[in-house]
Design a protein around this motif. Structure first.
Motif, PDB file in Angstrom:
ATOM      1  N   ALA A 104       0.835  -1.204   0.000  1.00 42.44           N
ATOM      2  CA  ALA A 104       0.000   0.000   0.000  1.00 42.44           C
ATOM      3  C   ALA A 104       0.869   1.252   0.000  1.00 42.44           C
ATOM      4  O   ALA A 104       0.598   2.225  -0.715  1.00 42.44           O
ATOM      5  N   GLY A 105       1.924   1.211   0.791  1.00 43.70           N
ATOM      6  CA  GLY A 105       2.832   2.358   0.843  1.00 43.70           C
ATOM      7  C   GLY A 105       3.525   2.610  -0.472  1.00 43.70           C
ATOM      8  O   GLY A 105       3.731   3.761  -0.880  1.00 43.70           O
ATOM      9  N   GLU A 106       3.889   1.538  -1.156  1.00 41.07           N
ATOM     10  CA  GLU A 106       4.538   1.687  -2.465  1.00 41.07           C
ATOM     11  C   GLU A 106       3.596   2.333  -3.471  1.00 41.07           C
ATOM     12  O   GLU A 106       4.010   3.180  -4.269  1.00 41.07           O
ATOM     13  N   LEU A 107       2.325   1.947  -3.434  1.00 42.97           N
ATOM     14  CA  LEU A 107       1.361   2.539  -4.358  1.00 42.97           C
ATOM     15  C   LEU A 107       1.168   4.015  -4.057  1.00 42.97           C
ATOM     16  O   LEU A 107       1.155   4.853  -4.965  1.00 42.97           O
ATOM     17  N   LEU A 108       1.050   4.351  -2.772  1.00 44.81           N
ATOM     18  CA  LEU A 108       0.865   5.755  -2.409  1.00 44.81           C
ATOM     19  C   LEU A 108       2.090   6.587  -2.774  1.00 44.81           C
ATOM     20  O   LEU A 108       1.965   7.737  -3.195  1.00 44.81           O
ATOM     21  N   ALA A 109       3.279   5.989  -2.619  1.00 50.59           N
ATOM     22  CA  ALA A 109       4.498   6.700  -2.998  1.00 50.59           C
ATOM     23  C   ALA A 109       4.534   6.935  -4.503  1.00 50.59           C
ATOM     24  O   ALA A 109       4.960   8.007  -4.971  1.00 50.59           O
ATOM     25  N   LYS A 110       4.071   5.960  -5.259  1.00 48.70           N
ATOM     26  CA  LYS A 110       4.019   6.102  -6.719  1.00 48.70           C
ATOM     27  C   LYS A 110       3.077   7.223  -7.123  1.00 48.70           C
ATOM     28  O   LYS A 110       3.391   8.052  -7.984  1.00 48.70           O
ATOM     29  N   ILE A 111       1.916   7.265  -6.473  1.00 47.79           N
ATOM     30  CA  ILE A 111       0.945   8.320  -6.776  1.00 47.79           C
ATOM     31  C   ILE A 111       1.482   9.681  -6.337  1.00 47.79           C
ATOM     32  O   ILE A 111       1.370  10.680  -7.045  1.00 47.79           O
ATOM     33  N   GLY A 112       2.104   9.697  -5.165  1.00 46.64           N
ATOM     34  CA  GLY A 112       2.580  10.958  -4.600  1.00 46.64           C
ATOM     35  C   GLY A 112       3.785  11.551  -5.285  1.00 46.64           C
ATOM     36  O   GLY A 112       4.113  12.716  -5.068  1.00 46.64           O
ATOM     37  N   THR A 113       4.470  10.767  -6.119  1.00 44.36           N
ATOM     38  CA  THR A 113       5.651  11.277  -6.824  1.00 44.36           C
ATOM     39  C   THR A 113       5.433  11.367  -8.326  1.00 44.36           C
ATOM     40  O   THR A 113       6.355  11.689  -9.070  1.00 44.36           O
ATOM     41  N   ALA A 114       4.206  11.078  -8.765  1.00 42.39           N
ATOM     42  CA  ALA A 114       3.911  11.154 -10.200  1.00 42.39           C
ATOM     43  C   ALA A 114       3.995  12.607 -10.680  1.00 42.39           C
ATOM     44  O   ALA A 114       3.771  13.549  -9.909  1.00 42.39           O
ATOM     45  N   ASP A 115       4.324  12.784 -11.939  1.00 44.42           N
ATOM     46  CA  ASP A 115       4.401  14.130 -12.506  1.00 44.42           C
ATOM     47  C   ASP A 115       3.036  14.805 -12.446  1.00 44.42           C
ATOM     48  O   ASP A 115       1.996  14.169 -12.685  1.00 44.42           O
ATOM     49  N   LEU A 116       3.046  16.089 -12.131  1.00 43.47           N
ATOM     50  CA  LEU A 116       1.810  16.860 -12.079  1.00 43.47           C
ATOM     51  C   LEU A 116       1.618  17.622 -13.374  1.00 43.47           C
ATOM     52  O   LEU A 116       2.583  18.113 -13.971  1.00 43.47           O
ATOM     53  N   ASP A 117       0.378  17.718 -13.785  1.00 44.35           N
ATOM     54  CA  ASP A 117       0.059  18.490 -14.980  1.00 44.35           C
ATOM     55  C   ASP A 117       0.186  19.975 -14.659  1.00 44.35           C
ATOM     56  O   ASP A 117      -0.370  20.459 -13.670  1.00 44.35           O
ATOM     57  N   ASP A 238       5.778  24.973  -4.631  1.00 46.56           N
ATOM     58  CA  ASP A 238       6.018  23.770  -3.826  1.00 46.56           C
ATOM     59  C   ASP A 238       4.817  23.455  -2.941  1.00 46.56           C
ATOM     60  O   ASP A 238       4.424  22.290  -2.804  1.00 46.56           O
ATOM     61  N   GLU A 239       4.248  24.477  -2.328  1.00 43.50           N
ATOM     62  CA  GLU A 239       3.088  24.281  -1.451  1.00 43.50           C
ATOM     63  C   GLU A 239       1.902  23.738  -2.245  1.00 43.50           C
ATOM     64  O   GLU A 239       1.214  22.802  -1.809  1.00 43.50           O
ATOM     65  N   ILE A 240       1.663  24.326  -3.419  1.00 43.92           N
ATOM     66  CA  ILE A 240       0.543  23.876  -4.253  1.00 43.92           C
ATOM     67  C   ILE A 240       0.763  22.442  -4.715  1.00 43.92           C
ATOM     68  O   ILE A 240      -0.164  21.618  -4.712  1.00 43.92           O
ATOM     69  N   GLU A 241       1.988  22.119  -5.101  1.00 42.97           N
ATOM     70  CA  GLU A 241       2.273  20.759  -5.554  1.00 42.97           C
ATOM     71  C   GLU A 241       2.061  19.759  -4.432  1.00 42.97           C
ATOM     72  O   GLU A 241       1.529  18.665  -4.654  1.00 42.97           O
ATOM     73  N   ARG A 242       2.467  20.107  -3.211  1.00 44.12           N
ATOM     74  CA  ARG A 242       2.248  19.207  -2.075  1.00 44.12           C
ATOM     75  C   ARG A 242       0.762  18.957  -1.859  1.00 44.12           C
ATOM     76  O   ARG A 242       0.334  17.828  -1.594  1.00 44.12           O
ATOM     77  N   GLU A 243      -0.027  20.020  -1.961  1.00 45.22           N
ATOM     78  CA  GLU A 243      -1.462  19.876  -1.756  1.00 45.22           C
ATOM     79  C   GLU A 243      -2.103  19.035  -2.859  1.00 45.22           C
ATOM     80  O   GLU A 243      -2.986  18.208  -2.597  1.00 45.22           O
ATOM     81  N   LEU A 244      -1.661  19.233  -4.099  1.00 45.05           N
ATOM     82  CA  LEU A 244      -2.212  18.451  -5.201  1.00 45.05           C
ATOM     83  C   LEU A 244      -1.835  16.978  -5.073  1.00 45.05           C
ATOM     84  O   LEU A 244      -2.655  16.087  -5.350  1.00 45.05           O
TER      85      LEU A 244
END
Length: 282
Positions: A104-117, A238-244
């Motif tokens: 589960a942690g690996e999946l969340l890490a993958k989502i949390g580090t994916a490129d943002l549009d 950086d703040e906006i990216e963290r929130e997204l």
């Protein structure tokens, strides 16, 4: 290997494993680096472990790091093989929990580090700053005293045209006293609620009646107010990216949980059972 101590080395034990000769420049992740009682340890295992090491270990020389990781995996393999011979129910359950949490942690890490549009970042910025409600900032000063009576006396003096800053220097017990009670500029949420409410209710240049907070009694002067300028996108990126990223994680958790076929079994269980470790041995 002094810089890369492990449990076995710390206790003075050692594991000796016969290692076959290997190509000098093995680059395949499937390359077997050691075999412990029939279990292969590959270069891929070593690389995966290296990725999760604390930064101080990653600073070691490559040769030291290489040997240390291989020793670590050999020792862990030997230990885990021994434990596998007689796993208790409690350990089996903990093992399942650890695997579940890891995946589960690996999946969340993958989502949390994916490129943002970039358009999503721009939209979030506009919603907060360009299209959102303008935020007001305030410049205020205060005089802090211990009792309401003292505060009322200060209000009376100020009604007689006594200079606020000079009175603050003389009477205030707060740290801003020596600077005339000035608190500088601040926005909503920066002060305790009672203080903030009093400042918002005042007009520029006006002085409050005594206001009580957890710190004592205040007499407050609202010096000025202004509309806070929106920061540049780069300053809050950086703040906006963290929130997204946090929202993306929450959305995926909810999506997958809602889509899962979940059945909660209706069985009567005393909630105190959650602390009954003895059940694990039955």
């Amino acid at each position: 290997m002094g810089k890369f101590s492990t449990l076995l080395r710390a206790t003075g034990l050692a594991v000796t494993v016969a290692m076959p000769a290997m190509p000098a420049l093995a680059q395949d992740a499937k390359t077997v680096m050691a075999t412990v009682n029939g279990t292969d340890i590959t270069l891929g295992h070593m690389i995966a472990l290296q990725e999760r090491l604390p930064e101080q270990y990653k600073q070691l020389e490559d040769a030291v790091l290489f040997e240390g990781i291989l020793d670590q995996l050999i020792q862990q393999t030997a230990l885990s093989q021994e434990m596998e011979k007689d796993l208790s129910g409690a350990i089996e359950l903990s093992k399942e929990n650890e695997i579940r949490a890891f995946l589960a942690g690996e999946l969340l890490a993958k989502i949390g580090t994916a490129d943002l549009d970039e358009s999503a970042i721009q939209d979030a910025y506009k919603a907060r700053y360009a299209e959102g409600e303008p935020e007001t900032e305030f410049s205020a000063s205060h005089i802090l005293v211990e009792t309401e009576e003292e505060a009322k006396e200060l209000v009376t003096l100020l009604e007689g045209d006594v200079d606020f800053a000079e009175l603050a220097k003389e009477k205030s017990t707060g740290p801003s006293g020596p600077s005339g009670g000035s608190l500088g500029w601040f926005g909503k949420g920066a002060m305790v609620p009672e203080f903030e409410q009093a400042v918002v209710a005042l007009e520029d240049g006006a002085v409050s009646e005594p206001v009580q907070t957890q710190f004592g009694w205040h007499v407050i002067k609202r010096n000025e107010s202004r509309i806070k300028e929106a920061p540049a996108l780069d300053d809050v990126r950086d703040e906006i990216e963290r929130e997204l990223r946090a929202k993306a994680i929450d959305d995926e958790i909810n999506r997958l949980t809602d889509a899962a076929d979940v059945t909660r079994v209706e069985v009567a269980v005393d909630p105190t059972a959650i602390r009954n470790v003895g059940l694990l041995s039955k």
